[in-house]
Scaffold this active site. Structure first.
Site, short mmCIF file in Angstrom:
data_model
loop_
_atom_site.label_atom_id
_atom_site.label_comp_id
_atom_site.label_asym_id
_atom_site.label_seq_id
_atom_site.Cartn_x
_atom_site.Cartn_y
_atom_site.Cartn_z
N TYR A 222 0.81 -1.22 0.00
CA TYR A 222 0.00 0.00 0.00
C TYR A 222 0.85 1.28 0.00
O TYR A 222 0.30 2.38 -0.07
CB TYR A 222 -0.90 0.03 1.24
CG TYR A 222 -1.91 -1.08 1.29
CD1 TYR A 222 -3.00 -1.10 0.43
CD2 TYR A 222 -1.78 -2.11 2.22
CE1 TYR A 222 -3.94 -2.12 0.48
CE2 TYR A 222 -2.71 -3.14 2.27
CZ TYR A 222 -3.78 -3.13 1.40
OH TYR A 222 -4.71 -4.14 1.45
N HIS B 86 -4.43 6.30 -1.32
CA HIS B 86 -5.01 6.32 0.04
C HIS B 86 -3.92 6.58 1.09
O HIS B 86 -4.24 6.92 2.23
CB HIS B 86 -5.71 4.99 0.30
CG HIS B 86 -7.01 5.11 1.02
ND1 HIS B 86 -7.74 6.28 1.13
CD2 HIS B 86 -7.75 4.17 1.68
CE1 HIS B 86 -8.84 6.06 1.82
NE2 HIS B 86 -8.87 4.79 2.17
N TYR C 111 -5.10 -0.76 9.96
CA TYR C 111 -5.60 -0.43 8.63
C TYR C 111 -6.44 0.84 8.72
O TYR C 111 -6.88 1.24 9.80
CB TYR C 111 -6.38 -1.61 8.03
CG TYR C 111 -5.44 -2.67 7.52
CD1 TYR C 111 -4.83 -2.54 6.29
CD2 TYR C 111 -5.12 -3.78 8.31
CE1 TYR C 111 -3.94 -3.49 5.82
CE2 TYR C 111 -4.23 -4.74 7.86
CZ TYR C 111 -3.63 -4.58 6.62
OH TYR C 111 -2.73 -5.51 6.18
N ASN D 177 -9.43 1.87 8.14
CA ASN D 177 -10.74 1.96 8.78
C ASN D 177 -10.70 1.72 10.29
O ASN D 177 -11.74 1.73 10.94
CB ASN D 177 -11.75 1.00 8.11
CG ASN D 177 -11.34 -0.44 8.20
OD1 ASN D 177 -10.29 -0.77 8.74
ND2 ASN D 177 -12.17 -1.33 7.65
N ASN E 266 -13.05 6.57 5.37
CA ASN E 266 -13.17 5.63 6.48
C ASN E 266 -12.18 5.88 7.61
O ASN E 266 -12.47 5.61 8.77
CB ASN E 266 -13.05 4.19 5.98
CG ASN E 266 -14.27 3.77 5.20
OD1 ASN E 266 -15.38 4.25 5.45
ND2 ASN E 266 -14.10 2.89 4.24
#
EC number: 3.1.1.29
Length: 197
Positions: A18, A23, A68, A70, A116
């Protein structure tokens, strides 16, 4: 901790897969700010990694949650409660799909806008009146981005080379704007940061 203790949070998902995704715009910027301002080693605690720094005479923690996206609120709330950081001394840096790549905006409070990570932080802290530094990453169907890419896939995909160049090209100005926040006032910082288009 006193009124001059600040927390700067860069949101993203942990893990190499990631690392360069849209994001993770907040986490990428925090890496840059840490290299500019912090001489300390990274500490792993409170569901996060963080470094300490002094900027414009103020003590600052630069945090990246290890949760993570969220579940970002778990890390932020744990640190905030332990060190008793007040809302006006918290800045959360995150991606914003409703702004063009490279656009920057400093705001205080407000809704999560479908993000989120911000939803999790608002829920875990129980208040929303902290500062947020939004980094534009663009939205499919706008900003010259192909309209058929689903938003969830778009934000979890790596930046294009052009987008990354635009965003990284803003880092010096963003750092200067944040230094204005710590040295002068949030209003003065917003004048600098919100002019970056």
């Amino acid at each position: 901790m006193g009124v001059n203790e600040y927390l700067l949070v860069g949101l993203g998902n942990p893990g190499r897969e990631y690392q360069d995704t849209r994001h993770n715009a907040g986490s990428l910027l925090l890496d840059d700010l840490s290299s500019r301002w912090s001489g300390s080693n990274s500490i792993e605690k409170y569901n996060s990694t963080f470094r300490k720094a002094r900027v414009a005479g103020n003590s600052l923690a630069l945090m990246q949650p290890l949760t993570y996206m969220n579940r970002s609120g778990l890390a932020v709330a744990e640190y905030v409660r332990f060190f008793k950081i007040v809302a006006e001394n918290i800045i959360v840096i995150h991606d914003d799909i409703d702004m063009a790549p490279g656009r920057v905006k400093l705001v205080r409070g407000g809704g999560a806008g479908g993000h989120n990570g911000i939803k999790s932080i608002n829920s875990s802290l129980g208040f929303v009146d902290y500062y947020r530094l939004k980094i534009g990453v663009g939205r499919p169907g706008k900003h010259g981005i192909h309209p058929e890419i689903p938003v969830d896939k778009y934000v979890l995909a790596p930046f294009s080379a052009e987008q990354l160049d635009i965003i990284v090209g803003r880092y010096d100005a963003i750092a200067a704007g944040l230094e204005t926040f710590f040295r002068d006032s949030p209003a003065a910082a917003a004048t600098v940061l919100n002019s970056l288009r």
